[in-house]
Design an enzyme around this catalytic site. Sequence first.
Site, PDB file in Angstrom:
ATOM      1  N   GLU A  45       0.811  -1.218   0.000  1.00 49.13           N
ATOM      2  CA  GLU A  45       0.000   0.000   0.000  1.00 49.13           C
ATOM      3  C   GLU A  45       0.845   1.269   0.000  1.00 49.13           C
ATOM      4  O   GLU A  45       0.478   2.266  -0.624  1.00 49.13           O
ATOM      5  CB  GLU A  45      -0.899  -0.018   1.241  1.00 49.13           C
ATOM      6  CG  GLU A  45      -1.989   1.020   1.242  1.00 49.13           C
ATOM      7  CD  GLU A  45      -2.929   0.818   2.419  1.00 49.13           C
ATOM      8  OE1 GLU A  45      -3.239   1.806   3.091  1.00 49.13           O
ATOM      9  OE2 GLU A  45      -3.344  -0.335   2.661  1.00 49.13           O
ATOM     10  N   ASP A  46       2.009   1.230   0.669  1.00 50.68           N
ATOM     11  CA  ASP A  46       2.771   2.460   0.901  1.00 50.68           C
ATOM     12  C   ASP A  46       4.142   2.498   0.244  1.00 50.68           C
ATOM     13  O   ASP A  46       4.881   3.473   0.422  1.00 50.68           O
ATOM     14  CB  ASP A  46       2.954   2.676   2.412  1.00 50.68           C
ATOM     15  CG  ASP A  46       1.637   2.980   3.109  1.00 50.68           C
ATOM     16  OD1 ASP A  46       0.717   3.463   2.434  1.00 50.68           O
ATOM     17  OD2 ASP A  46       1.531   2.724   4.316  1.00 50.68           O
TER      18      ASP A  46
END
Length: 667
Positions: free
Chosen positions: A130-131
């Site tokens: 996600e990051d």
Amino acid sequence: MDSKNLNSPTATPQENKTHFPDEGSERMLPVATEREQAAYPCGEPAHVEEMRIEERAEEVFAAMESRTSAADMERLRFAFRFAREAHKDQKRRTGEPYIIHPVAVARIAAIELRLNVNIVIAAFLHDVVEDTPVELSEIREKFGEDVESLVRAVTKPDKKKYEMSKQLDNFKQMLSAMEGDIRGILIKLADRLHNMRTLSSMRPDKQMKIAGETDYFYAPLATRLGLYKVKTELENLSFRYRCPDEFDEFMERVEEDKRRKSVALEQFTRKIQNHLDNCGLASRIEVEYRQPYSLYRKMKKYGDDYYHLKYRHLVNIIFIPMEGESEKSMALRIYAALTDIFKEKPGGISNYIDSPKENGYRSFHVKLLSDAGTWEEVHILSENMMEESQYGAMAGKDGNSIKQWLGKFRGILRDISQHPSDSKFIENVVTSFYNDDIMTFTPKGKPVILPQKATATDFAFEVGEELAMKAKYARISGRLASMRTELHRGDVVEIFTSGDSRPLPEWLDSAMTYKARTALRTYFDTLPKVPYTLCGKCHPIPGEEVVGFRNPDGSVTLHKRNCREAISRASQRGDDIVEVDFKENPSILYPATILIKGVDRYHLLRDIIDAITNRYKLLIRSINTRTEDNLFELRLDFDVHSSRELNDIILHISEIDSVDEVTRIAV
């Protein structure tokens, strides 16, 4: 595994920059103690930060080593190194390394929840896709398909447009990904628990958002998984940030309770311990004070103020069964010993050993009168039961009951996740993952577990949809009851059906379970819809002269043409008048009320009711009658299909002997 793989392009951020993840994923364990903050007022030096990160990771490894193979331990250590490298250029707004958060989540998974190695690996990696530029394919290549599926389940979808809202879409995606594997929920709970523990750094509006999600969504999930310790902490952290003043007030009261009752409680528990020791019943005793949110909820439930609230604490008697003796037998021996020296409150027993809660919780509850003259709530449970209440569905249980519950849990997740986008999504989730449950029974003794405040309607749908759709009324522990009657623990429920019975709209207002609410909504959605809103003052019905007015939201409201509100609107908003076709539909009924006056006589009420129920096959909703000096007034509320039918009924009743006047009246 070769640590050189950490230098692969996909595992490293594409450029050096400070990264601030979303507010829902950036919290971490308290970074420094007061002593450390005094030593480093400008923040910890890099080498101290690195040492603390390594120490936290080593705690995870130490906890896992005794229950993990050497090969899996190497995978676990590699997951930590991989996550640290992937997040190396990412910082929190405080300037601290972001990797502390994944390490903290892995620590909760390993130590507090005692989860298996693949889940802990996924906890280390839960934010990398996600990051960071890392992709799921790389997770699969380096850690296997199982870890990849877990990381996929907890990775938020990257959307430009959301079906409902960002929060609701994220919840829905998570449930959809977990319909066949609930382990991802455990990672999300560990993630949310750590976020809540470190929520103080956020702005008040962000605190409210995250605390609201926690109380409404994550805490009930923890309850359904039997993770009472996690559930309690999430609820109270949410309460603390939503209502800080009220939370502090409760905390002060709890501390006051501890001081005020310490002597009496110490005498009560010492008397128990001495007696059990003399009886040869090995056990230990713990006093547990209820947390602020539990007290708050009980006050709302019972309408008591704090000082009149019963059982603000409880006493746990924890035992290890003797060799060759069952847990139930040992619990009953302790119960028998306690009632030798204390009075037992009538009806004060709850046997969750023979009838566990649906999430597996087991214990034997009894209320005893202490020497101080107060009723004390005592829970008798084994060390194994205590462990189950902490680790829930993942505590290694393999009995049929927990397998059935997990199957039901997955079924609910699947139903919710596959439901098309609608505004009731979060409501469906909450009514499914309720805080507590009650056990009811069929007349043949089959247990039916339902949420608190469930009704006979919920019971019927839990037994079978075919039964529920034909239900007419119920008998609850032998007493006649409507389908909307609330059930209580231990009720024996019998559902009675009729071939012409159909669900009533008001059932939907009282139904608690996802199964009942979904089935009822589906049924009512198939029924013909009234294309108009009816005036609540004149109550028009098909066949009457009506006029329609278009509302600002595009809907149309129907009025009788002589309705004062219609006349007023026509004089001021005449351009809103629309042509309408208000025809009779045999599937749709409309409310009507008539007032009947006449001379009282024997069987008059029977003759009037017969004119409606037998002649026209209509149900009467209410009857109000008054008799004075041999004259009567009777008000009847019922539903009709059209004004023609209503006029026929009025004419027929007018012809009944002793009836003098029949008029329709406004409700």
